[in-house]
Design a protein around this motif. Structure first.
Motif, PDB file in Angstrom:
ATOM      1  N   ASP A  26       0.975  -1.356   0.229  1.00 34.40           N
ATOM      2  CA  ASP A  26      -0.295  -0.380  -0.258  1.00 34.40           C
ATOM      3  C   ASP A  26       0.765   1.361   0.263  1.00 34.40           C
ATOM      4  O   ASP A  26       1.200   1.952   0.956  1.00 34.40           O
ATOM      5  CB  ASP A  26      -0.993  -0.493   1.146  1.00 34.40           C
ATOM      6  CG  ASP A  26      -1.728   0.993   1.057  1.00 34.40           C
ATOM      7  OD1 ASP A  26      -2.292   1.964  -0.111  1.00 34.40           O
ATOM      8  OD2 ASP A  26      -1.905   1.511   2.521  1.00 34.40           O
ATOM      9  N   LEU A  27       1.603   1.427  -1.098  1.00 28.66           N
ATOM     10  CA  LEU A  27       2.446   2.830  -1.022  1.00 28.66           C
ATOM     11  C   LEU A  27       1.655   4.409  -1.601  1.00 28.66           C
ATOM     12  O   LEU A  27       1.978   4.427  -2.825  1.00 28.66           O
ATOM     13  CB  LEU A  27       3.802   2.350  -2.043  1.00 28.66           C
ATOM     14  CG  LEU A  27       4.181   0.970  -1.962  1.00 28.66           C
ATOM     15  CD1 LEU A  27       5.755   1.122  -2.867  1.00 28.66           C
ATOM     16  CD2 LEU A  27       4.945   1.253  -0.405  1.00 28.66           C
ATOM     17  N   THR A  28       0.854   4.536  -0.890  1.00 33.25           N
ATOM     18  CA  THR A  28      -0.531   5.659  -1.170  1.00 33.25           C
ATOM     19  C   THR A  28      -0.101   6.588  -0.358  1.00 33.25           C
ATOM     20  O   THR A  28       0.147   5.780   1.008  1.00 33.25           O
ATOM     21  CB  THR A  28      -1.322   4.865  -1.168  1.00 33.25           C
ATOM     22  OG1 THR A  28      -1.836   4.494  -0.267  1.00 33.25           O
ATOM     23  CG2 THR A  28      -2.124   4.006  -3.252  1.00 33.25           C
ATOM     24  N   GLY A  29      -0.310   7.952  -0.195  1.00 32.57           N
ATOM     25  CA  GLY A  29      -0.501   8.650   0.920  1.00 32.57           C
ATOM     26  C   GLY A  29      -0.211   9.811   0.545  1.00 32.57           C
ATOM     27  O   GLY A  29       0.686  10.093  -0.502  1.00 32.57           O
ATOM     28  N   ASP A  30      -0.300   9.974   1.170  1.00 33.96           N
ATOM     29  CA  ASP A  30       0.006  12.304   0.780  1.00 33.96           C
ATOM     30  C   ASP A  30       1.914  12.971   1.405  1.00 33.96           C
ATOM     31  O   ASP A  30       1.661  11.858   2.530  1.00 33.96           O
ATOM     32  CB  ASP A  30      -1.226  13.360   1.202  1.00 33.96           C
ATOM     33  CG  ASP A  30      -2.170  13.149   0.881  1.00 33.96           C
ATOM     34  OD1 ASP A  30      -2.082  12.779  -0.330  1.00 33.96           O
ATOM     35  OD2 ASP A  30      -3.165  13.879   1.532  1.00 33.96           O
ATOM     36  N   GLY A  31       2.921  13.147   0.813  1.00 33.06           N
ATOM     37  CA  GLY A  31       3.491  13.917   1.894  1.00 33.06           C
ATOM     38  C   GLY A  31       4.416  12.779   1.464  1.00 33.06           C
ATOM     39  O   GLY A  31       5.904  13.164   2.078  1.00 33.06           O
ATOM     40  N   VAL A  32       4.602  11.848   0.427  1.00 30.44           N
ATOM     41  CA  VAL A  32       5.930  10.608  -0.011  1.00 30.44           C
ATOM     42  C   VAL A  32       5.328  10.730  -0.866  1.00 30.44           C
ATOM     43  O   VAL A  32       4.681  10.407  -1.643  1.00 30.44           O
ATOM     44  CB  VAL A  32       5.539   9.659   1.135  1.00 30.44           C
ATOM     45  CG1 VAL A  32       6.092   8.316   0.840  1.00 30.44           C
ATOM     46  CG2 VAL A  32       5.061   9.727   2.919  1.00 30.44           C
ATOM     47  N   ASP A  33       7.469  11.112  -1.397  1.00 29.84           N
ATOM     48  CA  ASP A  33       7.543  10.382  -3.127  1.00 29.84           C
ATOM     49  C   ASP A  33       7.636   8.890  -3.368  1.00 29.84           C
ATOM     50  O   ASP A  33       8.282   8.212  -3.429  1.00 29.84           O
ATOM     51  CB  ASP A  33       9.070  10.682  -3.556  1.00 29.84           C
ATOM     52  CG  ASP A  33       9.240  10.710  -4.593  1.00 29.84           C
ATOM     53  OD1 ASP A  33       8.476  10.464  -5.881  1.00 29.84           O
ATOM     54  OD2 ASP A  33      10.263  11.442  -5.276  1.00 29.84           O
ATOM     55  N   TRP A  34       6.026   8.779  -3.434  1.00 33.10           N
ATOM     56  CA  TRP A  34       6.830   7.251  -3.662  1.00 33.10           C
ATOM     57  C   TRP A  34       6.693   5.896  -5.153  1.00 33.10           C
ATOM     58  O   TRP A  34       7.050   5.252  -4.745  1.00 33.10           O
ATOM     59  CB  TRP A  34       4.721   6.746  -3.750  1.00 33.10           C
ATOM     60  CG  TRP A  34       3.847   6.797  -2.678  1.00 33.10           C
ATOM     61  CD1 TRP A  34       3.242   8.080  -2.176  1.00 33.10           C
ATOM     62  CD2 TRP A  34       3.749   6.512  -0.372  1.00 33.10           C
ATOM     63  NE1 TRP A  34       2.906   8.063  -0.764  1.00 33.10           N
ATOM     64  CE2 TRP A  34       3.306   6.998  -0.127  1.00 33.10           C
ATOM     65  CE3 TRP A  34       4.396   4.851  -0.698  1.00 33.10           C
ATOM     66  CZ2 TRP A  34       3.241   6.456   0.898  1.00 33.10           C
ATOM     67  CZ3 TRP A  34       4.905   5.284   1.047  1.00 33.10           C
ATOM     68  CH2 TRP A  34       4.233   6.017   1.424  1.00 33.10           C
ATOM     69  N   GLU A  35       7.094   7.131  -5.845  1.00 31.59           N
ATOM     70  CA  GLU A  35       7.363   6.490  -6.728  1.00 31.59           C
ATOM     71  C   GLU A  35       9.093   6.786  -7.246  1.00 31.59           C
ATOM     72  O   GLU A  35       9.565   5.369  -6.908  1.00 31.59           O
ATOM     73  CB  GLU A  35       7.236   7.321  -8.568  1.00 31.59           C
ATOM     74  CG  GLU A  35       6.350   7.581  -8.696  1.00 31.59           C
ATOM     75  CD  GLU A  35       6.043   6.809  -9.424  1.00 31.59           C
ATOM     76  OE1 GLU A  35       6.179   5.734 -10.026  1.00 31.59           O
ATOM     77  OE2 GLU A  35       4.559   5.764  -9.026  1.00 31.59           O
ATOM     78  N   PHE A  36       9.498   7.245  -5.827  1.00 22.98           N
ATOM     79  CA  PHE A  36      10.924   6.730  -5.817  1.00 22.98           C
ATOM     80  C   PHE A  36      11.075   5.929  -4.823  1.00 22.98           C
ATOM     81  O   PHE A  36      12.138   5.265  -5.150  1.00 22.98           O
ATOM     82  CB  PHE A  36      11.551   8.345  -4.756  1.00 22.98           C
ATOM     83  CG  PHE A  36      13.021   7.920  -4.409  1.00 22.98           C
ATOM     84  CD1 PHE A  36      14.424   8.491  -5.014  1.00 22.98           C
ATOM     85  CD2 PHE A  36      13.702   7.624  -3.068  1.00 22.98           C
ATOM     86  CE1 PHE A  36      15.474   7.970  -4.594  1.00 22.98           C
ATOM     87  CE2 PHE A  36      14.561   7.737  -2.158  1.00 22.98           C
ATOM     88  CZ  PHE A  36      15.824   7.581  -3.192  1.00 22.98           C
ATOM     89  N   LEU A  37      10.016   5.902  -3.896  1.00 25.38           N
ATOM     90  CA  LEU A  37      10.530   4.339  -3.304  1.00 25.38           C
ATOM     91  C   LEU A  37      10.196   3.403  -3.391  1.00 25.38           C
ATOM     92  O   LEU A  37      10.971   2.349  -3.622  1.00 25.38           O
ATOM     93  CB  LEU A  37       9.234   4.803  -1.719  1.00 25.38           C
ATOM     94  CG  LEU A  37       9.347   5.311  -1.071  1.00 25.38           C
ATOM     95  CD1 LEU A  37       8.414   5.357   0.293  1.00 25.38           C
ATOM     96  CD2 LEU A  37      10.834   4.954   0.005  1.00 25.38           C
ATOM     97  N   ARG A  38       9.392   2.982  -4.073  1.00 30.07           N
ATOM     98  CA  ARG A  38       9.214   2.211  -5.374  1.00 30.07           C
ATOM     99  C   ARG A  38      10.150   1.517  -6.360  1.00 30.07           C
ATOM    100  O   ARG A  38      10.304   0.541  -6.208  1.00 30.07           O
ATOM    101  CB  ARG A  38       8.025   2.102  -6.273  1.00 30.07           C
ATOM    102  CG  ARG A  38       6.379   2.050  -5.567  1.00 30.07           C
ATOM    103  CD  ARG A  38       5.459   1.816  -6.971  1.00 30.07           C
ATOM    104  NE  ARG A  38       4.133   1.912  -6.307  1.00 30.07           N
ATOM    105  CZ  ARG A  38       3.818   3.420  -5.995  1.00 30.07           C
ATOM    106  NH1 ARG A  38       3.946   4.132  -6.512  1.00 30.07           N
ATOM    107  NH2 ARG A  38       2.574   3.310  -5.337  1.00 30.07           N
ATOM    108  N   ALA A  39      10.781   2.894  -6.549  1.00 24.63           N
ATOM    109  CA  ALA A  39      12.237   2.887  -7.151  1.00 24.63           C
ATOM    110  C   ALA A  39      13.257   1.744  -7.137  1.00 24.63           C
ATOM    111  O   ALA A  39      13.997   1.376  -7.523  1.00 24.63           O
ATOM    112  CB  ALA A  39      12.921   4.125  -8.290  1.00 24.63           C
TER     113      ALA A  39
END
Length: 92
Positions: A26-39
């Protein structure tokens, strides 16, 4: 120096970092760079921690909690320890 934790709906202006609990997948929500984390291969596994630059200058720690249906007091305790180790050099 004692370690203290304060839960709040929003972070005070003077904190050096904030943490976001993430359940696996569940890589969703405000204030976090989820694309960077996925990468970076972050998945939200139990004990997984990644530091990111925050939008307002402080650090943001994404802390993995594992599968949502397995989150309990023990998982939160484990996550708190992983976060404390990752953030030990920050003043607050």
């Amino acid at each position: 120096m004692p370690f203290t934790v304060e839960l709040a709906r929003s972070a005070p202006d003077d904190v050096a970092a904030r943490a976001v609990g993430v359940t696996k997948g569940d890589l969703t929500g405000d204030g976090v760079d989820w694309e960077f984390l996925r990468a970076q291969g972050f998945e939200g596994k139990k004990g997984e921690v990644r530091a990111l630059p925050g939008s307002e200058g402080g650090a943001v720690f994404a802390v993995g909690l594992g599968p949502a249906d397995e989150v309990d007091a023990g998982v939160l305790c484990h996550a708190a320890g992983a976060l404390a180790r990752a953030a030990k050099k920050l003043p607050s």
